[in-house]
Design an enzyme around this catalytic site. Structure first.
Site, PDB file in Angstrom:
ATOM      1  N   GLY A 153       0.787  -1.225   0.000  1.00  8.42           N
ATOM      2  CA  GLY A 153       0.000   0.000   0.000  1.00  8.42           C
ATOM      3  C   GLY A 153       0.817   1.271   0.000  1.00  8.42           C
ATOM      4  N   SER A 154       2.136   1.147   0.074  1.00 10.63           N
ATOM      5  CA  SER A 154       3.016   2.314   0.124  1.00 10.63           C
ATOM      6  C   SER A 154       3.652   2.559  -1.237  1.00 10.63           C
ATOM      7  CB  SER A 154       4.114   2.079   1.169  1.00 10.63           C
ATOM      8  OG  SER A 154       5.212   2.934   0.934  1.00 10.63           O
ATOM      9  N   PRO A 155       3.413   3.729  -1.847  1.00  3.86           N
ATOM     10  CA  PRO A 155       4.013   3.997  -3.157  1.00  3.86           C
ATOM     11  C   PRO A 155       5.533   4.115  -3.107  1.00  3.86           C
ATOM     12  CG  PRO A 155       2.847   5.943  -2.357  1.00  3.86           C
ATOM     13  CD  PRO A 155       2.528   4.826  -1.416  1.00  3.86           C
ATOM     14  N   THR A 160       7.406   2.401  -1.174  1.00  2.87           N
ATOM     15  CA  THR A 160       7.872   1.016  -1.074  1.00  2.87           C
ATOM     16  C   THR A 160       7.857   0.356  -2.446  1.00  2.87           C
ATOM     17  OG1 THR A 160       7.068   0.943   1.187  1.00  2.87           O
ATOM     18  CG2 THR A 160       7.497  -1.165   0.142  1.00  2.87           C
TER      19      THR A 160
END
Length: 195
Positions: free
Chosen positions: A13-15, A17
């Site tokens: 869910g982390s861009p 990442t």
């Protein structure tokens, strides 16, 4: 000298990442390091550490979008804004936790990151997630049944607790030996440590 391991603590869910995920294989190739992808729940890390998503501060969120676009352009990475962001990733991270150590893991990581940040979909919607898994060649019922098991749920909690116990406060977090690095913009330091 033994090759080093880069532990990559990630939540799809982390861009930022996702940007790190796209850059890590080249770093591993250049350094000879192995990559250990460890699914964690970013929301759980935030809760345990009192941290919060950067987008909650309007100016920081706006700057971060500009910064991510700069990195994506520099590294020739496709990055699309997901209109449904933020997305609850607990089911996806359980799917990945359940697949860890199996041949399904790497293709599942790829399929879910791609569906979040290259061809954005609302993967918190169960039918959209099932369709995404099917399109990637997986039986969604098998994957979701495994993800729903108590041992998988417990493993994701333990991985998240492990991250916090080692000092993680967000994602992406990297460990090379005893050294911790946070953020895809620290990958040059990760590479130096791995080399």
């Amino acid at each position: 000298m033994m090759p080093k391991t880069i532990e990559f603590l990630f939540d799809v869910g982390s861009p930022t990442t996702y940007l790190a995920h796209r850059r890590l294989p080249a770093i591993a190739a250049r350094t000879g390091a192995s990559l250990d992808y460890i699914p964690v729940l970013l929301g759980g890390i935030f809760k345990a550490t009192g941290n919060a998503p950067p987008g909650l501060v309007a100016a920081r969120g706006q700057w971060m979008n500009i910064d991510m676009a700069r990195y994506a352009a520099r590294e020739a990475i496709t990055l699309q804004h997901n209109p449904d962001f933020p997305i609850n990733t607990i089911t996806m991270m359980r799917v990945l936790t359940g697949a860890r150590g199996t041949p399904d893991f790497t293709p599942l990581v790829e399929a879910l990151f791609s569906a979040m940040w290259e061809f954005p979909r609302n993967l918190s919607d169960p039918e959209t997630l099932k369709a995404t898994l099917t399109a990637a060649g997986f039986d969604p019922d098998t994957q979701l049944a495994r993800a729903g098991g108590p041992e998988v749920k417990s493993a994701l909690i333990k991985a998240t607790e492990y991250a916090v116990s080692r000092g993680a406060f967000g994602a992406p977090t990297f460990f090379v030996g005893d050294e911790i690095f946070f953020g895809q913009d620290r990958l040059d330091w990760v590479e130096k440590a791995a080399a």
